[in-house]
Design an enzyme around this catalytic site. Structure first.
Site, PDB file in Angstrom:
ATOM      1  N   TYR A  82       0.864  -1.188   0.000  1.00 19.59           N
ATOM      2  CA  TYR A  82       0.000   0.000   0.000  1.00 19.59           C
ATOM      3  C   TYR A  82       0.893   1.227   0.000  1.00 19.59           C
ATOM      4  O   TYR A  82       1.551   1.527   0.999  1.00 19.59           O
ATOM      5  CB  TYR A  82      -0.913  -0.044   1.225  1.00 19.59           C
ATOM      6  N   LYS A  85      -1.197  -1.231  -4.243  1.00 25.02           N
ATOM      7  CA  LYS A  85      -2.307  -0.281  -4.178  1.00 25.02           C
ATOM      8  C   LYS A  85      -1.663   1.094  -4.162  1.00 25.02           C
ATOM      9  O   LYS A  85      -1.095   1.516  -3.150  1.00 25.02           O
ATOM     10  CB  LYS A  85      -3.150  -0.494  -2.927  1.00 25.02           C
TER      11      LYS A  85
END
Length: 306
Positions: free
Chosen positions: A139, A167
């Site tokens: 992330y 992400k």
């Protein structure tokens, strides 16, 4: 061979659901999950930024994920964000997520202390080791975490066979291109910033994970449909209208997620409570903004979906 198809599409970030006392509500978590199943989204990203993860206890996160999985298992792709600001708690959540059968776990880098890249890689790999049979998603959200995913750190992480992608919530769309070019087809890059959903998709993101999808998932699904069909003019029109909704939701005194939960109550009849302090709850004057944003969502649906 990595199974990446299950990640390609619209994956809303799940919202924390509270009762009137501000405690996690298992019943409301399950109702929100059923709402997403009914909307036809690809999956859910649970206990991330939109789930107020920084302000959740380890037990809170477990209860939320357990109740999401009661409804979603086998119906949606589930990515569980498990990062806490220490390795031990993160590993506990990773092992718990794997025991529930999630598709992937994800983690931001450690925040506050500026750690060297080798320490960040160790943190992520230690978390991944606690869920040895589960995919891992990096992330990248440097504007909040204070740490950016660099080419060298990403290259180091790709040595871990469980890493399947990123992400990417950094604002430059070019970052998606850079990560995609470096990783190739064996990895998936998710668009993070909702305001540039179609931009990220066009430059290489195969899916999107976003915090405002939940209030208007059908509009993001429609955008995704038009992008896949190469109909970029209409996709851009929807993006512009979606962005106006986002700007409106961000204009309240209360936190945007408090606005979103109030809109879900108006438009969908869903109860999710407020937000957890220190996030700001809505004040009376915010309700005009909530009503206007809710109407903007309904108008956009009428315009593009019918």
């Amino acid at each position: 061979m990595k199974n990446l198809e299950k990640y390609k599409g619209v994956i809303p970030a799940f919202y924390a659901c509270y009762d009137e006392e501000g405690n996690v509500s298992p019943e409301r978590v399950r109702e929100l999950t059923k709402y997403f199943i009914g909307k036809g989204v690809k999956g859910l990203y649970v206990n991330g930024s939109s789930g107020e993860c920084i302000y959740q206890s380890v037990e809170d996160k477990k209860v939320i994920l357990e109740n999401v999985m009661k409804e979603a298992k086998g119906k949606l792709t589930i990515i569980a964000h498990v990062a806490c600001n220490n390795t031990k708690d993160s590993q506990e959540l990773a092992a718990h997520a794997e025991s529930l059968g999630v598709d992937a776990i994800a983690a931001i880098p450690p925040i506050y202390f500026r750690l060297p890249e080798y320490a960040i890689a160790q943190y992520w790999n230690d978390i991944s080791d606690a869920a040895p049979n589960t995919d891992f998603v990096i992330y990248n959200i440097p504007q909040l975490a204070g740490v950016a995913l660099t080419d060298s750190l990403f290259a180091e992480m790709r040595k871990n066979p469980r890493v399947i992608g990123v992400k990417n919530s950094s604002m430059p769309v070019q970052d998606i291109q850079m990560f995609k070019k470096a990783a190739g087809e064996d990895y998936i890059i998710f668009n993070g910033p909702d305001e540039q959903f179609i931009s990220g998709r066009v430059i290489g993101a195969e899916g999107g994970i976003g915090g405002t999808y939940g209030v208007m998932p059908d509009l993001f699904l429609k955008m995704d449909e038009y992008v896949r069909a190469g109909k970029f003019d209409i996709a851009r029109e929807i993006q512009y209208d979606v962005n106006e909704v986002i700007y409106k939701m961000c204009s309240a005194h209360g936190n945007m997620y408090a606005v979103i939960k109030a809109i879900l109550k108006i438009n969908e009849g869903l109860e999710a409570g407020s937000v957890r302090k220190p996030l700001a709850a809505l004040i009376e004057s915010d309700m005009a903004i909530v009503e206007e944003a809710a109407k903007m969502v309904r108008d956009a649906r009428a315009k593009y979906i019918g």
